[in-house]
Design an enzyme around this catalytic site. Structure first.
Site, PDB file in Angstrom:
ATOM      1  N   GLU A  93       8.504  50.757 -19.010  1.00 13.09           N
ATOM      2  CA  GLU A  93       8.283  50.915 -20.524  1.00 13.09           C
ATOM      3  C   GLU A  93       9.277  49.924 -21.138  1.00 13.09           C
ATOM      4  OE1 GLU A  93       7.301  54.976 -21.375  1.00 13.09           O
ATOM      5  OE2 GLU A  93       5.262  54.963 -20.988  1.00 13.09           O
ATOM      6  N   CYS A 106      14.751  47.757 -26.053  1.00 14.52           N
ATOM      7  CA  CYS A 106      15.253  48.673 -25.187  1.00 14.52           C
ATOM      8  C   CYS A 106      14.369  48.478 -23.743  1.00 14.52           C
ATOM      9  CB  CYS A 106      15.080  50.193 -25.675  1.00 14.52           C
ATOM     10  SG  CYS A 106      15.286  51.445 -24.587  1.00 14.52           S
ATOM     11  N   CYS A 113      13.510  56.667 -11.900  1.00 16.40           N
ATOM     12  CA  CYS A 113      14.917  56.747 -11.837  1.00 16.40           C
ATOM     13  C   CYS A 113      15.084  57.758 -10.665  1.00 16.40           C
ATOM     14  CB  CYS A 113      15.430  57.392 -12.962  1.00 16.40           C
ATOM     15  SG  CYS A 113      17.338  57.013 -12.956  1.00 16.40           S
ATOM     16  N   CYS A 117      18.646  63.429 -14.344  1.00 17.63           N
ATOM     17  CA  CYS A 117      19.240  63.919 -15.445  1.00 17.63           C
ATOM     18  C   CYS A 117      18.304  64.888 -15.958  1.00 17.63           C
ATOM     19  CB  CYS A 117      19.639  62.762 -16.623  1.00 17.63           C
ATOM     20  SG  CYS A 117      20.893  61.658 -15.831  1.00 17.63           S
ATOM     21  N   CYS A 120      15.806  64.366 -19.226  1.00 19.07           N
ATOM     22  CA  CYS A 120      14.976  62.865 -19.311  1.00 19.07           C
ATOM     23  C   CYS A 120      13.879  62.887 -18.679  1.00 19.07           C
ATOM     24  CB  CYS A 120      16.259  61.955 -18.648  1.00 19.07           C
ATOM     25  SG  CYS A 120      15.173  60.270 -18.536  1.00 19.07           S
ATOM     26  N   CYS A 338      14.737  57.990 -27.338  1.00 21.85           N
ATOM     27  CA  CYS A 338      15.608  58.096 -26.097  1.00 21.85           C
ATOM     28  C   CYS A 338      15.436  59.242 -25.222  1.00 21.85           C
ATOM     29  CB  CYS A 338      16.978  58.331 -26.718  1.00 21.85           C
ATOM     30  SG  CYS A 338      18.012  56.792 -26.521  1.00 21.85           S
TER      31      CYS A 338
HETATM   32  S1  SF4 Z   1      18.927  59.509 -18.261  1.00 17.88           S
HETATM   33 FE1  SF4 Z   1      16.916  59.356 -17.203  1.00 17.88          FE
HETATM   34  S2  SF4 Z   1      16.638  57.110 -16.676  1.00 17.88           S
HETATM   35 FE2  SF4 Z   1      18.990  57.409 -17.463  1.00 17.88          FE
HETATM   36  S3  SF4 Z   1      20.024  57.616 -15.262  1.00 17.88           S
HETATM   37 FE3  SF4 Z   1      19.481  59.854 -16.200  1.00 17.88          FE
HETATM   38  S4  SF4 Z   1      17.323  60.395 -15.298  1.00 17.88           S
HETATM   39 FE4  SF4 Z   1      17.959  57.916 -14.877  1.00 17.88          FE
END
Ligand code: SF4
Length: 345
Positions: A93, A106, A113, A117, A120, A338
């Site tokens: 995206e 962005c 990923c 995190c 996220c 975000c």
């Molecule tokens: S915030 Fe999301 S996209 Fe960014 S490094 Fe952490 S897990 Fe990966």
């Protein structure tokens, strides 16, 4: 059957050499290169100043792998989220964020990923692969076209804050930025580009050694190791002290201050001790803070802190002469804000 090569993986010199090998003129390589990058051609047929025979020959040897914007969602605040289909069918995206003074793209750097995190949405998608330089470049071209169409001006800024950790796709991200900033590409100033990272100390030092000219932002979210590790498991491998050392190194080499991205969550980092730790951390390296509004993802249990806590952060940072901006989130109604990018429609 041999697979055709993606022509955009070739450098200009390699393309010139290819034409020489075909007993053609090397400068034909320059013309094709210009079509591929500055003019953003997605088909050899678009290359109108190249003869039909040459275009046919290119078609026999190469493909132009390019992205397609599969789905475009527009938020009530003008933000546009694109589902971008890659040549192998995977989806990432990208988002266009217009404000009164600028339009920002962005962009994503990886499919999914691996860093997990906890807050996220992208972390819920398994990491499939890194994006190629042209796939990153194409996202910028597509959002630039949308900016011209819907905002009547070209794209003004780019942030690497979409899906993935850009420093885990270091070479391709730098190659893409090279093209974006080069006269043979989009000729954008590197000052208008920000790479946002979870903070990988070794790679931050490498960026500094490579003398990059773009800006650096770090998702900090807490200046207390115990809390940061809970939010961002990467902190267990490289803690805040190591991160700080790399940021100091970055500053000495580049003279560019760092932006800390910081979300304040209710009950997690909204106490006096959290604010004091952040102020302390910021004092150790030239930096400013973006306090970002949090967008809850379904059932994740995190909540944006009270306005009072945010105001307290702002007051304390300003009292210590640290620049702070409160960033209200955009594109919330289309999950484009975000931490919300997760290939949902
Ligand atoms: S915030 Fe999301 S996209 Fe960014 S490094 Fe952490 S897990 Fe990966």
């Amino acid at each position: 059957m041999t697979q055709k090569q993606d022509i955009r993986a070739l450098t200009k010199d390699e393309l010139r050499y290819f034409f020489e090998e075909q007993k053609d003129k090397a400068f034909r390589g320059n013309q094709v290169y210009e079509w591929l990058w500055r003019k953003g051609a997605h088909s050899f047929d678009d290359m109108t100043n190249i003869s039909l025979t040459t275009r046919k020959m290119l078609n026999e040897h190469f493909v132009i792998n390019h992205i397609e914007v599969d789905d475009m969602q527009k938020s009530s605040d003008g933000t546009i989220k694109n589902a971008v289909r890659l040549h192998d069918g995977l989806i990432v995206e990208s988002v266009l964020i217009p404000t009164d003074t600028r339009t920002t793209a962005c962009v994503s750097s990886q499919v999914g990923c691996s860093l997990n995190c906890t807050f996220c949405a992208t972390a819920r998608l398994k990491k499939m692969r890194n994006l190629n330089p042209d796939e990153i470049y194409d996202q910028v071209v597509a959002t630039d076209q949308q900016s011209r169409l819907y905002q009547n001006h070209k794209l003004s800024n780019i942030v690497f804050m979409g899906m993935g950790e850009p420093l885990l796709n270091y070479n391709n991200v730098l190659k893409a930025i090279d093209k974006i900033t080069s006269d043979e590409g989009l000729a954008m100033s590197p000052k208008r580009i920000t790479l946002s990272t979870v903070g990988l100390p070794k790679m931050i030092k490498k960026l500094a050694d490579d003398e990059v000219k773009f800006n650096l932002a770090v998702s900090l979210h807490s200046a207390i190791d115990e809390i940061r590790s809970k939010m961002m498991p990467i902190n267990e491998k490289s803690n805040l002290a190591e991160l700080l050392e790399s940021l100091q190194y970055w500053y000495v080499k580049t003279k560019k201050q760092i932006t800390f991205e910081y979300v304040v969550w209710k009950g997690i980092n909204d106490k006096k001790k959290d604010i004091e730790a952040l102020v302390d951390y910021c004092k150790k390296v030239p930096s400013k803070v973006n306090l970002i509004e949090y967008n809850a993802i379904e059932e994740d249990g995190f909540m944006q802190a009270d306005e009072k806590a945010i105001a307290y952060y702002v007051r304390e940072l300003e009292r210590n002469n640290i620049t702070v901006n409160v960033r209200r989130s955009r594109g919330k109604d289309i999950d484009a804000a975000c931490g919300q990018l997760a290939n949902k429609k």
